[in-house]
Scaffold this motif. Structure first.
Motif, short mmCIF file in Angstrom:
data_model
loop_
_atom_site.label_atom_id
_atom_site.label_comp_id
_atom_site.label_asym_id
_atom_site.label_seq_id
_atom_site.Cartn_x
_atom_site.Cartn_y
_atom_site.Cartn_z
N VAL A 3 0.99 -0.82 -0.10
CA VAL A 3 0.15 0.02 -0.10
C VAL A 3 0.94 0.87 0.18
N LEU A 4 0.35 2.15 -1.57
CA LEU A 4 0.98 3.46 -1.14
C LEU A 4 -0.27 4.22 -0.19
N ILE A 5 0.46 5.52 0.54
CA ILE A 5 -0.18 6.13 1.44
C ILE A 5 0.65 7.71 0.37
N VAL A 6 0.17 8.37 0.03
CA VAL A 6 -0.31 9.74 -0.54
C VAL A 6 -1.29 10.69 0.50
N GLU A 7 -0.28 11.16 1.34
CA GLU A 7 -1.29 12.30 2.42
C GLU A 7 0.21 13.34 2.97
N ASN A 8 -0.36 14.79 2.84
CA ASN A 8 -0.01 15.33 3.16
C ASN A 8 0.24 15.50 4.82
N GLU A 9 -1.09 15.45 5.78
CA GLU A 9 -1.25 14.68 7.44
C GLU A 9 -0.69 13.70 7.70
N ILE A 10 0.38 13.67 8.48
CA ILE A 10 1.39 12.48 8.89
C ILE A 10 0.68 11.92 9.98
N TYR A 11 0.31 12.74 10.61
CA TYR A 11 -0.37 11.55 11.73
C TYR A 11 -2.06 10.96 11.17
N LEU A 12 -2.32 11.66 10.36
CA LEU A 12 -3.84 11.03 10.02
C LEU A 12 -2.89 9.04 8.58
N ALA A 13 -1.84 10.01 7.87
CA ALA A 13 -1.15 8.52 7.09
C ALA A 13 -0.50 7.55 8.11
N GLN A 14 0.21 8.35 9.27
CA GLN A 14 0.65 7.14 10.71
C GLN A 14 -0.17 6.45 10.79
N ILE A 16 -3.52 5.51 9.12
CA ILE A 16 -3.43 4.13 9.01
C ILE A 16 -2.55 3.51 8.43
N ALA A 17 -1.92 3.60 8.35
CA ALA A 17 -0.36 2.30 7.72
C ALA A 17 -0.05 1.77 9.66
N THR A 18 -0.72 2.13 10.46
CA THR A 18 -0.08 1.49 11.90
C THR A 18 -1.68 0.87 11.75
N LYS A 19 -2.64 0.99 11.10
CA LYS A 19 -3.66 -0.30 11.44
C LYS A 19 -3.49 -1.52 9.76
N LEU A 20 -3.50 -0.87 9.17
CA LEU A 20 -3.03 -1.88 7.37
C LEU A 20 -1.67 -2.51 7.94
N GLU A 21 -0.75 -2.11 8.91
CA GLU A 21 0.25 -2.40 8.81
C GLU A 21 0.15 -3.94 10.07
N SER A 22 -1.00 -3.61 10.49
CA SER A 22 -1.67 -4.94 12.11
C SER A 22 -2.01 -6.16 11.54
N LEU A 23 -2.44 -5.91 10.00
CA LEU A 23 -3.22 -6.76 9.76
C LEU A 23 -2.62 -7.68 8.05
N GLY A 24 -0.78 -7.30 8.32
CA GLY A 24 -0.10 -8.05 7.45
C GLY A 24 -0.04 -7.13 5.95
N LEU A 98 -11.24 4.32 10.59
CA LEU A 98 -10.46 3.54 9.99
C LEU A 98 -11.23 2.15 9.53
N ASP A 99 -11.87 1.76 10.30
CA ASP A 99 -12.25 0.08 9.76
C ASP A 99 -13.13 0.41 8.90
N GLU A 100 -13.87 1.28 8.19
CA GLU A 100 -14.79 1.87 7.18
C GLU A 100 -13.05 1.69 5.15
#
Length: 300
Positions: A3-14, A16-24, A98-100
């Motif tokens: 997954v590539l996350i293109v987002e200038n709001e760093i907190y939001l991007a992180q 999302i990444a934390t949630k997705l990476e926890s799912l592999g 994030l679940d949505e």
């Protein structure tokens, strides 16, 4: 999947990444579309309209393999309409759960998987169709009978007709089900495709044809005999081969298979004649192959 996350709001991007990476799901984060263009191709791109700006459409067109989901603050032609036309698959409004977002990603992945599967089956079916030779020019609606020299060819023709006429098929084989039960299950809403009519005894064969004449049924029979039914389509395999599931049989295996396959459709006299042997020879072969001899009365 990456997954590539293109987002200038760093907190939001992180987040999302934390949630997705926890799912592999491995993730990369960039804050601008220019950085995104330097990255290797990704399976999924979560693209913020704020980070992409006017380059969103170009980036989407350059990554047709990716599932692009727009992350937007408001709905407009620039944030939704143009990206969707360029090839983006979906969008989600900020702020979002994030679940949505995860549900949307998994939905699009499943759609992609199903599309690939459909393409595979369509190509495989087209390959099978090349083996079919239709000897009858008529195109019938059910009920009709497919007379063929190989079961798989009848199956391909039945599915081809169903696709052309946009019919839904249910499948039944007389090798496994009693023909009376099959007829009872037939409905007017769905076409029933019934195979292996050659496994029926002569009297049952005639009765089945009579009973199916007012039902929504396509039936197939591996035979060359005349069939007393108003609508019969003759279909053959281009190679002219018999259907033995792709196996090369010895002469003895071939004889045993023929006896088992057609013994309910022909009397012993007729079967022996078609095999080019005497009735006594047929009896001897039954004994040799351990095939129980049927009573002649069962055929009438």
């Amino acid at each position: 999947m990456n997954v590539l996350i293109v987002e200038n709001e760093i907190y939001l991007a992180q987040s999302i990444a934390t949630k997705l990476e926890s799912l592999g799901y491995p993730c990369q984060i960039v804050s601008t579309i220019h950085e995104a263009m330097q990255k290797p191709k990704s399976d999924v791109v979560l693209l913020s309209a704020n980070a992409g700006g006017s380059l969103c459409e170009m980036f989407i067109r350059q990554n047709p393999q990716a599932i692009v989901i727009m992350m937007i603050a408001y709905v407009s032609e620039d944030t939704v309409t143009k990206p969707i036309k360029a090839g983006a698959k979906d969008y989600i409004m900020k702020p979002f759960m994030l679940d949505e977002l995860l549900r949307k990603i998994e939905h699009q992945l499943e759609c992609q998987r199903l599309k690939k599967q459909i393409v595979f089956y369509e190509e495989y079916f087209s390959f099978l169709e090349s083996e079919v030779q239709v000897l009858s020019s008529a195109r019938y609606y059910p009920p009709f009978v497919i007379r063929c020299n190989a079961q798989k060819i009848a199956d391909v023709y039945a599915i081809k007709i169903a696709k052309e006429k946009k019919m839904t098929l249910k499948f039944a084989t007389l090798k496994l089900y009693d023909w009376r039960d099959v007829l009872e299950r037939a409905s007017r809403d769905t076409v029933m495709y019934v195979t292996h009519l050659e496994s029926l005894r002569k009297a049952d064969f005639r009765d089945f044809l009579h009973e199916m004449s007012d039902k929504n049924i396509i039936a197939s029979v591996v035979a060359s005999d005349q069939i007393d039914f108003p609508q019969v389509v003759d279909v053959v395999c281009q190679s002219g081969s018999l259907d033995f599931e792709g196996n090369i049989l010895s002469v003895r295996e071939y004889e045993k298979c023929i006896i088992q396959k057609f013994e309910n459709h022909y009397s012993d006299v007729e079967l022996a004649k078609k095999m080019g042997i005497s009735r006594k020879n047929l009896w001897e072969k039954r004994k040799r192959y351990g095939l129980e001899k049927r009573k002649e009365t069962d055929l009438h």
